[in-house]
Write an enzyme that holds these catalytic residues in place. Sequence first.
Site, PDB file in Angstrom:
ATOM      1  N   GLY A   1       2.995  -1.085   4.264  1.00  0.00           N
ATOM      2  CA  GLY A   1       3.057   0.330   3.914  1.00  0.00           C
ATOM      3  C   GLY A   1       4.477   0.748   3.590  1.00  0.00           C
ATOM      4  O   GLY A   1       4.993   0.490   2.496  1.00  0.00           O
ATOM      5  N   GLY A   2       5.143   1.362   4.558  1.00  0.00           N
ATOM      6  CA  GLY A   2       6.463   1.961   4.340  1.00  0.00           C
ATOM      7  C   GLY A   2       7.475   1.070   3.628  1.00  0.00           C
ATOM      8  O   GLY A   2       8.178   1.517   2.718  1.00  0.00           O
TER       9      GLY A   2
ATOM     10  N   ASN B   1       0.866  -1.179   0.000  1.00  0.00           N
ATOM     11  CA  ASN B   1       0.000   0.000   0.000  1.00  0.00           C
ATOM     12  C   ASN B   1       0.903   1.229   0.000  1.00  0.00           C
ATOM     13  O   ASN B   1       1.511   1.555   1.017  1.00  0.00           O
ATOM     14  CB  ASN B   1      -0.901  -0.033   1.248  1.00  0.00           C
ATOM     15  CG  ASN B   1      -1.757   1.211   1.385  1.00  0.00           C
ATOM     16  OD1 ASN B   1      -1.810   2.045   0.479  1.00  0.00           O
ATOM     17  ND2 ASN B   1      -2.426   1.335   2.520  1.00  0.00           N
ATOM     18  N   TRP B   2       0.978   1.876  -1.145  1.00  0.00           N
ATOM     19  CA  TRP B   2       1.906   3.004  -1.269  1.00  0.00           C
ATOM     20  C   TRP B   2       1.373   4.280  -0.619  1.00  0.00           C
ATOM     21  O   TRP B   2       2.082   5.277  -0.527  1.00  0.00           O
ATOM     22  CB  TRP B   2       2.229   3.270  -2.749  1.00  0.00           C
ATOM     23  CG  TRP B   2       2.941   2.145  -3.448  1.00  0.00           C
ATOM     24  CD1 TRP B   2       3.302   0.929  -2.924  1.00  0.00           C
ATOM     25  CD2 TRP B   2       3.375   2.124  -4.809  1.00  0.00           C
ATOM     26  NE1 TRP B   2       3.926   0.165  -3.877  1.00  0.00           N
ATOM     27  CE2 TRP B   2       3.991   0.873  -5.048  1.00  0.00           C
ATOM     28  CE3 TRP B   2       3.311   3.033  -5.860  1.00  0.00           C
ATOM     29  CZ2 TRP B   2       4.528   0.524  -6.289  1.00  0.00           C
ATOM     30  CZ3 TRP B   2       3.842   2.690  -7.100  1.00  0.00           C
ATOM     31  CH2 TRP B   2       4.442   1.445  -7.306  1.00  0.00           C
ATOM     32  N   LYS B   3       0.098   4.251  -0.215  1.00  0.00           N
ATOM     33  CA  LYS B   3      -0.526   5.429   0.426  1.00  0.00           C
ATOM     34  C   LYS B   3      -0.293   6.670  -0.446  1.00  0.00           C
ATOM     35  O   LYS B   3      -0.306   6.554  -1.667  1.00  0.00           O
ATOM     36  CB  LYS B   3      -0.009   5.594   1.860  1.00  0.00           C
ATOM     37  CG  LYS B   3      -0.180   4.305   2.668  1.00  0.00           C
ATOM     38  CD  LYS B   3       0.043   4.469   4.143  1.00  0.00           C
ATOM     39  CE  LYS B   3      -0.159   3.128   4.839  1.00  0.00           C
ATOM     40  NZ  LYS B   3      -0.071   3.212   6.292  1.00  0.00           N
TER      41      LYS B   3
ATOM     42  N   GLU C   1      -6.810   4.629   7.845  1.00  0.00           N
ATOM     43  CA  GLU C   1      -6.597   6.049   7.518  1.00  0.00           C
ATOM     44  C   GLU C   1      -7.814   6.617   6.797  1.00  0.00           C
ATOM     45  O   GLU C   1      -8.143   7.798   6.952  1.00  0.00           O
ATOM     46  CB  GLU C   1      -5.306   6.194   6.695  1.00  0.00           C
ATOM     47  CG  GLU C   1      -4.082   5.958   7.586  1.00  0.00           C
ATOM     48  CD  GLU C   1      -2.885   5.334   6.893  1.00  0.00           C
ATOM     49  OE1 GLU C   1      -2.827   5.340   5.649  1.00  0.00           O
ATOM     50  OE2 GLU C   1      -2.006   4.810   7.610  1.00  0.00           O
TER      51      GLU C   1
ATOM     52  N   HIS D   1      -9.427   0.994   4.990  1.00  0.00           N
ATOM     53  CA  HIS D   1      -8.149   1.222   5.677  1.00  0.00           C
ATOM     54  C   HIS D   1      -8.384   2.204   6.826  1.00  0.00           C
ATOM     55  O   HIS D   1      -9.174   3.133   6.702  1.00  0.00           O
ATOM     56  CB  HIS D   1      -7.110   1.765   4.699  1.00  0.00           C
ATOM     57  CG  HIS D   1      -5.730   1.752   5.284  1.00  0.00           C
ATOM     58  ND1 HIS D   1      -5.318   2.690   6.206  1.00  0.00           N
ATOM     59  CD2 HIS D   1      -4.709   0.899   5.123  1.00  0.00           C
ATOM     60  CE1 HIS D   1      -4.075   2.400   6.573  1.00  0.00           C
ATOM     61  NE2 HIS D   1      -3.680   1.320   5.933  1.00  0.00           N
TER      62      HIS D   1
ATOM     63  N   GLY E   1       2.947   2.211  10.819  1.00  0.00           N
ATOM     64  CA  GLY E   1       3.924   3.279  10.677  1.00  0.00           C
ATOM     65  C   GLY E   1       4.678   3.607  11.955  1.00  0.00           C
ATOM     66  O   GLY E   1       5.403   4.602  12.018  1.00  0.00           O
TER      67      GLY E   1
ATOM     68  N   GLU F   1      -5.025  -4.927  10.702  1.00  0.00           N
ATOM     69  CA  GLU F   1      -3.993  -3.912  10.913  1.00  0.00           C
ATOM     70  C   GLU F   1      -4.256  -3.188  12.227  1.00  0.00           C
ATOM     71  O   GLU F   1      -5.077  -2.263  12.268  1.00  0.00           O
ATOM     72  CB  GLU F   1      -4.010  -2.884   9.771  1.00  0.00           C
ATOM     73  CG  GLU F   1      -3.712  -3.450   8.409  1.00  0.00           C
ATOM     74  CD  GLU F   1      -3.176  -2.381   7.456  1.00  0.00           C
ATOM     75  OE1 GLU F   1      -2.114  -2.631   6.878  1.00  0.00           O
ATOM     76  OE2 GLU F   1      -3.788  -1.318   7.313  1.00  0.00           O
TER      77      GLU F   1
ATOM     78  N   SER G   1       3.842  -2.154  10.359  1.00  0.00           N
ATOM     79  CA  SER G   1       5.296  -2.208  10.545  1.00  0.00           C
ATOM     80  C   SER G   1       5.908  -3.543  10.121  1.00  0.00           C
ATOM     81  O   SER G   1       6.850  -4.039  10.761  1.00  0.00           O
ATOM     82  CB  SER G   1       5.665  -1.858  11.986  1.00  0.00           C
ATOM     83  OG  SER G   1       5.264  -0.526  12.283  1.00  0.00           O
TER      84      SER G   1
HETATM   85  P1  13P Z   1       3.299   0.325   7.637  1.00  0.00           P
HETATM   86  O1  13P Z   1       3.777  -0.951   6.989  1.00  0.00           O
HETATM   87  O2  13P Z   1       4.010   1.541   7.132  1.00  0.00           O
HETATM   88  O3  13P Z   1       3.222   0.215   9.114  1.00  0.00           O
HETATM   89  O4  13P Z   1       1.762   0.541   7.114  1.00  0.00           O
HETATM   90  C1  13P Z   1       0.864  -0.496   7.247  1.00  0.00           C
HETATM   91  C2  13P Z   1      -0.355  -0.149   6.488  1.00  0.00           C
HETATM   92  O5  13P Z   1      -1.125   0.716   6.888  1.00  0.00           O
HETATM   93  C3  13P Z   1      -0.596  -0.866   5.229  1.00  0.00           C
HETATM   94  O6  13P Z   1      -1.889  -0.643   4.761  1.00  0.00           O
END
Ligand code: 13P
Length: 251
Positions: free
Chosen positions: A229-230, A8-10, A98, A96, A174, A168, A208
């Site tokens: 994510g990251g 997920n590149w957000k 967010e 998600h 993050g 999640e 993470s």
């Molecule tokens: P991180 O891997 O950056 O913690 O993000 C997880 C996430 O929200 C994937 O959708």
Amino acid sequence: MRTVIAGNWKMHKTAHEAMELIDGLRALSAEFPDGVDVLVAPPFTALQAVSQRLNGDERIKLCAQTMHWENQGAYTGEISPVMLKEFGCEYVILGHSERRQFCGETNQYIRLKTRAALAHGITPIIAVGETLEEKDRGLTKDKVVTQTQEALTGLAEEQIRSVILAYEPIWAIGSGKNDDPQNADATMAEIRACLPALREVPILYGGSVKPENMAAYAAMPNINGALVGGASLQAQSFAGIITAAAPAVAR
Ligand code: 13P
């Protein structure tokens, strides 16, 4: 059961940067273990560029980060399932945390979106998870089971079998504080047990995930991959996570 690693590149990567990342991933894709479905979820503005750059590469599938439930209409700023399909999106992340936190997405919206995705043949990846406060108050199971059931209510068993779930914990996203794999597995077992059809549904862990900790998740009986994510923003680290997911394939 399928094993899925989704990046997920957000809100990261311009179209130009996205193409560079795709080139980097394609250069490493020969190392991806068989049986791991690899997905990338770029921002909407990079979908077309990524789709073209993938050039039909079967090893990497396209995923969107959200979508609206209507095919078209007066919904300023929204993107429809029809628009996603035009670029070859086979998956969409729904709910998600967010989106729930910053865009007011409710379980009802996520239910509408889930139905729309299934109607269009797009696989929804439905994300659930608790806040730190909910965890500390012992409310994790209630929260994730309610989110799961409300997203899926009214669907036939056969439809439920074609979704993917992602657990999640919000406090792990993050933060660098990934959930203990055994804790995550126990919560995911509770999610799986809340509806009979979920026995056959992949559940991904997110929060993470890094190349160094993926193997511990892949070893757990209820974890069928990861939503990353990251660590998905860099080809080498995402490829490291994909490789470390191999033990989950055997289940
Ligand atoms: P991180 O891997 O950056 O913690 O993000 C997880 C996430 O929200 C994937 O959708």
